[in-house]
Design an enzyme around this catalytic site. Structure first.
Site, PDB file in Angstrom:
ATOM      1  CD  GLU A 170      -3.066  -0.780   0.108  1.00  5.44           C
ATOM      2  OE1 GLU A 170      -3.402   0.406  -0.135  1.00  5.44           O
ATOM      3  OE2 GLU A 170      -3.541  -1.754  -0.511  1.00  5.44           O
ATOM      4  CB  SER A 195     -45.596 -35.762  27.421  1.00  2.00           C
ATOM      5  OG  SER A 195     -46.767 -36.251  26.812  1.00  2.00           O
TER       6      SER A 195
END
Length: 753
Positions: free
Chosen positions: A161, A425
């Site tokens: 960069e 249940s």
């Protein structure tokens, strides 16, 4: 001595190649990378060059020549003087024009552009042992100093960069010219001319639009940053604020996101990949295109080699690495818990204004076991099962493991918390608990026969009826008719009150069908509601966060150490544990049994097999498992006693490995104690019955079980239930519920159980 306003860069003592260099305390305001790594970074980015001294002035030409020559010289000097003054004036005008333009665009900058904004705060979420689970916030990771990152990362970023990062003043004319030449040669934009400082200025202060105004403002701010901060500080800010794609801002977040490790542990190939993402973070993300990310990383490696950061051997080894393949989203079941922390954190500490650490109750070891069990169970099922969830909590309500689905990367919906399903249940324990609190006992005999409550006629799972059964056996076999009779007896509101007291927060309708688990609940609240049976009757509110601190250790919130209230009596806890343990030892939950441990629990299966549950516990841990499909599709006869019970067994077996076995609270032994029955199914320890005339407050009961009735209505076909022990001289025909067959037979005949 340096002239005023002249920039002074740190100097390096010793010959080239010396790995020791020192930066003075004034050169940085935050901790930076180690001396060795920093010196290497600077030496490679700014190779030492010795400028040659300016050549001495040449001797003036000897005076001489005729007057004509003098006049010609004067004319030439006059001409060049005019030219010089012209250029000086043009330069002055041009400088003033540039200054005016710069001033204009500087004035148009927002006022906040002259102060570095705080980085969005990070929430670091850790396990009960302090291990990192996740980072949350806009950045996805905490800020790190250069000391805390792999030296390869800044090298890779500078190489690709901004190779002249340590030489320029925020704007690099040499880099601009080089980028222009390379772009012209390639016929397209292959390299940018912006420095790291300019990129930082854009990321912090400006929008990404490509305009002349924005570029000029970017340059102005870059120059300001260079006068305000050292190079290392600028580089550090850049690495912590730049976007690396896939929701990761900052190098620490990116390392965690793509490699599941800290920035300090990143190797050369991974550093090159991260630096390569800066060109196009979304497009080059290894979560989207691993091949493109690898190709770009190789370009970075070449730049690092050409810049002298790495040698041929390092270059070859890193280039030979296989492409990194990352999940399209964060992966790991612990992220379900992390999401839940982020939901709660605002209520606990308000707005998060700085980096904080949230300490949770999660045991990462148990979390990984739970994730593996759920995934293997779902993947191995052949009965149309696509999702599962698991929650495990201890006796205090602390959540030790939470799995909200098969794969967090594929679906972030937390089925353990946000899915509301009918429990079937597995809700029945609250019905039986209510009955026990109203005087019933495990030994109470009740009739398993067709029953009609209003317009509702419940049936058993197998469409069979067993006649007279004890309450304990009815729960063990999960008989629907008995549960319906109990709700009809004690009332649906009483059952709802019990469930709410135990921890069910979801709304429940006052209806007898609640006996069969028709009210929708979450797995988390249902698991928490079972925990009081395991801990001796104490409320166990599920919770996930223990403490929240700043990064410096300041406590912002901490859970209290108050002892929770007792919500279930000791006797009822003992009876419930005795009954629910029989569900595992000889009932519908046999697959959940753990060798050496006393286990209690309850299965649950909804109509048409849309949901299957197992909720169970030991004295150490309570856990719940749910299996099903998000779209409500039917599974192929998956019951709570099959895959969920097996998954529960696998998780709990691993969770209890190496722990000493402990019994459940209470020591109630079904069938070994006289549990006195009353005619209405309740209990009275000292009651007895006979056929004599009533005395005092005694009540008559007829064959239909109605009470009270006038004495004449008894007609020799009923009995009288007397409160208290029989007085002297009174003939006692039988004790209420003494356990004798004759007594139980009479009450079954009179009152249907």
């Amino acid at each position: 001595m340096a002239r005023r306003h002249e920039r002074i860069e740190p100097t390096f003592d010793g010959p080239d190649g010396d790995d020791d260099f020192h930066v003075s305390a004034d050169d940085r305001a935050v901790p930076t990378a180690s001396n060795d790594a920093r010196r290497k970074l600077r030496n490679k980015a700014a190779p030492g060059k010795t400028r040659s001294a300016k050549p001495a002035s040449t001797a003036r030409r000897s005076k001489g020549g005729g007057s004509g020559g003098s006049r010609g010289g004067r004319r030439r000097r006059g001409f060049f003087g005019h030219i010089f003054r012209l250029f000086l004036m043009l330069g002055l005008v041009g400088g003033l024009a540039v200054a005016a333009v710069v001033g204009y665009f500087a004035v148009k900058l927002p006022q906040e552009a002259w102060a570095i904004p705080d980085r969005p705060p990070n929430v670091k979420i850790v396990s009960v042992a302090g291990d990192l689970m996740a980072n949350r916030g806009l950045t996805g990771g905490k800020a790190v100093s250069l000391d805390e990152v792999s030296p390869y990362i800044p090298q890779a970023v500078i190489a690709i960069e901004d190779r002249r990062f340590y030489q320029h003043w925020g704007i690099d004319p040499v880099g601009i010219v080089r980028a222009f030449n390379e772009n012209m040669a390639a016929g397209e934009t292959v390299q940018g001319g912006s420095t790291l400082t300019q990129q930082l200025a854009k990321n912090i202060f400006l929008n990404p639009e490509q305009t002349i105004q924005r570029k000029i403002q970017e340059a102005i701010l870059a120059l300001w940053l260079e006068t305000k901060f050292t190079k290392d500080q600028i580089l550090e800010m850049y690495l912590n604020r730049v976007y690396f794609g896939s929701g990761a801002t900052g190098v620490e977040a990116a390392a965690r996101r793509y490699f599941n490790r800290s920035a300090a542990e990143v190797d050369l190939g991974e550093a090159a990949l991260l630096a390569g993402l800066l060109k196009a973070p979304s497009r080059l993300s290894p979560a989207r295109d691993p091949a493109a990310a690898k190709a770009r990383a190789e370009v970075v490696l070449t730049a690092m080699r050409d810049s002298g950061f790495i040698g041929e051997a390092e270059y070859a080894d890193a280039k030979a690495q296989k492409p990194t393949t990352a999940k399209s989203y964060w992966t790991g079941a612990e992220h379900y818990a992390a999401d839940l922390v982020m939901r709660d954190i605002r209520d606990l500490i308000g707005d998060v204004k700085e980096d904080v650490i949230a300490e949770t109750t999660i045991d990462l070891g148990l979390e990984k076991i739970a994730e593996k069990v759920i995934r293997q169970t779902v993947d191995g099922a052949k009965q149309n099962v696509s999702q599962g969830a698991l929650v495990a909590i201890d006796g205090t309500g602390a959540i030790r493991a939470m799995v909200g689905g098969r794969d967090y990367a594929q679906s972030q919906f937390n089925r353990a918390v946000d899915a509301k399903r009918q429990p079937g249940s597995s809700f029945k324990p609250f019905v039986y608990e209510t009955a026990l609190e109203n005087g019933w006992r495990p030994e109470t005999v009740i009739d398993d026969a067709p029953v009609k409550i209003g317009n509702w006629t419940p049936q058993n799972y197998d469409n069979r009826y067993r006649g007279p059964v004890t309450v304990a056996d009815a729960l063990r076999q999960s008989l629907n008719t008995v549960a319906a009779r109990l709700v009809d007896n004690v009332g649906a509101p009483a059952v709802i009150e019990t469930a709410q007291r135990m921890g069910i927060k979801s709304p429940m309708v006052d209806n007898a069908s609640i006996a069969l688990g028709t009210a929708e609940v979450s797995l988390l609240e249902l698991t928490g509601a079972f925990a009081p049976f395991a801990n001796g009757g104490y409320r166990a509110t599920p919770h996930l966060v223990n403490r929240i601190t700043t990064e410096s250790g300041k406590v912002l919130w901490e859970r209290g150490a108050e002892v929770p209230p007792i919500i279930v009596s000791e006797d009822v806890v003992g009876m419930m544990n005795a009954m629910l343990a029989r569900v595992v030892t000889g009932g519908t939950g046999r697959k959940a049994a753990i060798e050496g441990w006393q286990v209690a629990g309850k299965t649950g299966t909804t109509q048409d097999y849309k949901d299957a549950w197992f909720l169970g516990y030991t004295a150490n841990l309570t856990a719940g498992v749910w299996l099903g499909n998000d779209n409500g599709a039917k599974m192929q006869k998956v019951t709570g006693g099959s895959l969920p019970a097996q998954a529960w067994h696998d998780f709990m077996t691993a969770a209890h490995e190496g722990l000493p076995a402990m019994p459940l609270p209470g020591d109630y032994r079904i069938g070994e104690q006289e549990a006195p029955l009353t005619a209405d199914g309740g209990y009275g320890d000292d009651r007895y019955y006979d056929s004599e005339m009533p005395r005092g407050e005694d009540q008559y009961y007829n064959q239909a079980g109605n009470a009270p009735v006038p004495p004449a209505a008894v007609g020799g076909q009923g009995v009288v239930i007397h409160d208290g022990p029989p007085p002297p001289g009174v003939t006692v025909e039988g004790r209420v519920g003494s356990g004798r067959a004759s007594d139980q037979s009479l009450f079954r005949r009179l009152f249907g159980g």
